[in-house]
Motif scaffolding. Structure first.
Motif, PDB file in Angstrom:
ATOM      1  N   LYS A  34       8.700  -7.928 -12.796  1.00 28.32           N
ATOM      2  CA  LYS A  34       8.698  -9.294 -12.255  1.00 28.32           C
ATOM      3  C   LYS A  34       8.931  -9.283 -10.741  1.00 28.32           C
ATOM      4  N   ARG A  35       9.865  -8.449 -10.301  1.00 25.87           N
ATOM      5  CA  ARG A  35      10.125  -8.341  -8.859  1.00 25.87           C
ATOM      6  C   ARG A  35       8.904  -7.784  -8.122  1.00 25.87           C
ATOM      7  N   ALA A  36       8.280  -6.773  -8.714  1.00 27.93           N
ATOM      8  CA  ALA A  36       7.098  -6.172  -8.091  1.00 27.93           C
ATOM      9  C   ALA A  36       5.952  -7.185  -8.034  1.00 27.93           C
ATOM     10  N   ALA A  37       5.756  -7.934  -9.115  1.00 26.24           N
ATOM     11  CA  ALA A  37       4.693  -8.939  -9.148  1.00 26.24           C
ATOM     12  C   ALA A  37       4.934 -10.013  -8.097  1.00 26.24           C
ATOM     13  N   LEU A  38       6.164 -10.483  -8.006  1.00 22.63           N
ATOM     14  CA  LEU A  38       6.492 -11.517  -7.012  1.00 22.63           C
ATOM     15  C   LEU A  38       6.296 -10.994  -5.587  1.00 22.63           C
ATOM     16  N   ALA A  39       6.759  -9.787  -5.333  1.00 21.75           N
ATOM     17  CA  ALA A  39       6.584  -9.191  -4.005  1.00 21.75           C
ATOM     18  C   ALA A  39       5.100  -9.029  -3.682  1.00 21.75           C
ATOM     19  N   GLY A  40       4.326  -8.536  -4.638  1.00 23.92           N
ATOM     20  CA  GLY A  40       2.893  -8.342  -4.424  1.00 23.92           C
ATOM     21  C   GLY A  40       2.163  -9.645  -4.153  1.00 23.92           C
ATOM     22  N   LEU A  41       2.449 -10.661  -4.954  1.00 23.64           N
ATOM     23  CA  LEU A  41       1.784 -11.951  -4.761  1.00 23.64           C
ATOM     24  C   LEU A  41       2.186 -12.608  -3.443  1.00 23.64           C
ATOM     25  N   THR A  42       3.453 -12.445  -3.061  1.00 20.01           N
ATOM     26  CA  THR A  42       3.909 -13.013  -1.789  1.00 20.01           C
ATOM     27  C   THR A  42       3.215 -12.335  -0.613  1.00 20.01           C
ATOM     28  N   ALA A  43       3.169 -11.002  -0.637  1.00 21.08           N
ATOM     29  CA  ALA A  43       2.497 -10.273   0.447  1.00 21.08           C
ATOM     30  C   ALA A  43       1.001 -10.578   0.463  1.00 21.08           C
ATOM     31  N   VAL A  98       3.995  -4.075  -3.899  1.00 23.03           N
ATOM     32  CA  VAL A  98       4.315  -3.584  -5.246  1.00 23.03           C
ATOM     33  C   VAL A  98       4.899  -2.179  -5.154  1.00 23.03           C
ATOM     34  N   ALA A  99       4.309  -1.329  -4.326  1.00 21.19           N
ATOM     35  CA  ALA A  99       4.764   0.061  -4.205  1.00 21.19           C
ATOM     36  C   ALA A  99       6.204   0.164  -3.709  1.00 21.19           C
ATOM     37  N   VAL A 100       6.613  -0.761  -2.859  1.00 21.38           N
ATOM     38  CA  VAL A 100       7.989  -0.745  -2.354  1.00 21.38           C
ATOM     39  C   VAL A 100       8.974  -1.014  -3.490  1.00 21.38           C
ATOM     40  N   VAL A 101       8.632  -1.946  -4.360  1.00 24.47           N
ATOM     41  CA  VAL A 101       9.531  -2.335  -5.454  1.00 24.47           C
ATOM     42  C   VAL A 101       9.413  -1.395  -6.643  1.00 24.47           C
ATOM     43  N   PRO A 103       7.283   2.019  -7.267  1.00 22.18           N
ATOM     44  CA  PRO A 103       6.320   3.014  -6.772  1.00 22.18           C
ATOM     45  C   PRO A 103       5.248   3.421  -7.780  1.00 22.18           C
ATOM     46  N   ALA A 104       5.594   3.562  -9.043  1.00 25.11           N
ATOM     47  CA  ALA A 104       4.584   3.962 -10.036  1.00 25.11           C
ATOM     48  C   ALA A 104       3.493   2.906 -10.174  1.00 25.11           C
ATOM     49  N   ALA A 105       3.867   1.647 -10.210  1.00 22.12           N
ATOM     50  CA  ALA A 105       2.880   0.568 -10.305  1.00 22.12           C
ATOM     51  C   ALA A 105       2.057   0.487  -9.019  1.00 22.12           C
ATOM     52  N   GLY A 106       2.692   0.720  -7.893  1.00 24.32           N
ATOM     53  CA  GLY A 106       1.967   0.735  -6.625  1.00 24.32           C
ATOM     54  C   GLY A 106       0.933   1.835  -6.590  1.00 24.32           C
ATOM     55  N   THR A 107       1.265   2.974  -7.166  1.00 23.63           N
ATOM     56  CA  THR A 107       0.321   4.086  -7.229  1.00 23.63           C
ATOM     57  C   THR A 107      -0.886   3.715  -8.083  1.00 23.63           C
ATOM     58  N   VAL A 108      -0.640   3.024  -9.187  1.00 24.95           N
ATOM     59  CA  VAL A 108      -1.741   2.582 -10.052  1.00 24.95           C
ATOM     60  C   VAL A 108      -2.628   1.574  -9.315  1.00 24.95           C
ATOM     61  N   CYS A 109      -2.023   0.694  -8.540  1.00 23.83           N
ATOM     62  CA  CYS A 109      -2.784  -0.320  -7.790  1.00 23.83           C
ATOM     63  C   CYS A 109      -3.542   0.275  -6.602  1.00 23.83           C
ATOM     64  N   ALA A 110      -3.110   1.435  -6.128  1.00 21.63           N
ATOM     65  CA  ALA A 110      -3.718   2.016  -4.922  1.00 21.63           C
ATOM     66  C   ALA A 110      -5.189   2.370  -5.119  1.00 21.63           C
ATOM     67  N   LEU A 111      -5.548   2.866  -6.289  1.00 26.64           N
ATOM     68  CA  LEU A 111      -6.949   3.244  -6.510  1.00 26.64           C
ATOM     69  C   LEU A 111      -7.874   2.028  -6.453  1.00 26.64           C
ATOM     70  N   PRO A 112      -7.605   0.947  -7.208  1.00 31.26           N
ATOM     71  CA  PRO A 112      -8.504  -0.205  -7.063  1.00 31.26           C
ATOM     72  C   PRO A 112      -8.477  -0.810  -5.657  1.00 31.26           C
ATOM     73  N   ALA A 140       1.085  -5.182   7.627  1.00 31.13           N
ATOM     74  CA  ALA A 140       1.986  -6.070   8.373  1.00 31.13           C
ATOM     75  C   ALA A 140       2.599  -7.122   7.447  1.00 31.13           C
ATOM     76  N   SER A 141       1.831  -7.564   6.481  1.00 31.42           N
ATOM     77  CA  SER A 141       2.339  -8.547   5.521  1.00 31.42           C
ATOM     78  C   SER A 141       3.441  -7.955   4.650  1.00 31.42           C
ATOM     79  N   VAL A 142       3.273  -6.710   4.257  1.00 38.04           N
ATOM     80  CA  VAL A 142       4.326  -6.036   3.475  1.00 38.04           C
ATOM     81  C   VAL A 142       5.605  -5.969   4.308  1.00 38.04           C
ATOM     82  N   TRP A 143       5.475  -5.577   5.563  1.00 33.30           N
ATOM     83  CA  TRP A 143       6.632  -5.511   6.445  1.00 33.30           C
ATOM     84  C   TRP A 143       7.297  -6.886   6.553  1.00 33.30           C
ATOM     85  N   ALA A 144       6.501  -7.930   6.760  1.00 31.71           N
ATOM     86  CA  ALA A 144       7.045  -9.285   6.919  1.00 31.71           C
ATOM     87  C   ALA A 144       7.745  -9.763   5.653  1.00 31.71           C
ATOM     88  N   VAL A 145       7.151  -9.514   4.518  1.00 33.32           N
ATOM     89  CA  VAL A 145       7.746  -9.955   3.250  1.00 33.32           C
ATOM     90  C   VAL A 145       9.061  -9.221   2.991  1.00 33.32           C
TER      91      VAL A 145
END
Length: 157
Positions: A34-43, A98-101, A103-112, A140-145
């Motif tokens: 949930k935290r990763a999803a919220l962070a990803g959608l916000t960024a 997502v990767a910040v919150v 990392p495994a999910a961020g790695t999965v998202c990196a390919l697409p 920059a958005s990741v940094w800002a979020v």
């Protein structure tokens, strides 16, 4: 590549791919998901705002000419400014946050996310520099979020 381009292009339209990823993370990833999803959608929202509402109106760059595209599938391109790539900004912003919150999910998202960036050039919608600028806006958005809560806390205190 030619077979997966239409699939990736359709999934990336209107950020459906990232909303779907956020839904999966939130539904099956527990609190971390949930935290990763919220962070990803916000960024992603910050990335889209910066790229589409701020940067695109400043640069009226035309899309690459059809003569530069090595295939015939260039008829359905946007009319908006080519610079920067909003699709890439959204993909990189979502994936990075997502990767910040998680990392495994961020790695999965990196390919697409990488495929989206490559697809934007391959489809003739963007120059490589448009995609690089979109990726920078996403970063920059990741940094800002990540910094926003601390900044708001300082302002409110």
């Amino acid at each position: 590549m030619r077979r997966c381009v239409p699939v990736v292009e359709e999934a990336a339209e209107r950020t459906k791919l990232w909303w779907g990823a956020a839904l999966v993370m939130a539904a099956w990833g527990g609190t971390r998901g949930k935290r990763a999803a919220l962070a990803g959608l916000t960024a992603m929202a910050v990335s889209e705002t910066l790229s589409n509402a701020v940067a695109k109106p400043l640069w009226g760059r035309r899309r690459p000419p059809k003569e530069l595209i090595p295939h015939d599938d260039v008829e359905d391109r946007p009319d908006s400014s080519s610079f920067p790539s909003g699709h890439t900004a959204a993909a990189c912003g979502f994936t990075g946050a997502v990767a910040v919150v998680w990392p495994a999910a961020g790695t999965v998202c990196a390919l697409p996310a990488a495929v989206v960036a490559v697809q934007r050039v391959h489809s003739g919608a963007h120059y490589p520099s448009d995609v690089a600028a979109g990726a920078a806006i996403g970063a920059a958005s990741v940094w800002a979020v990540r910094r926003l809560p601390a900044l708001l806390h300082r302002v409110i205190s």
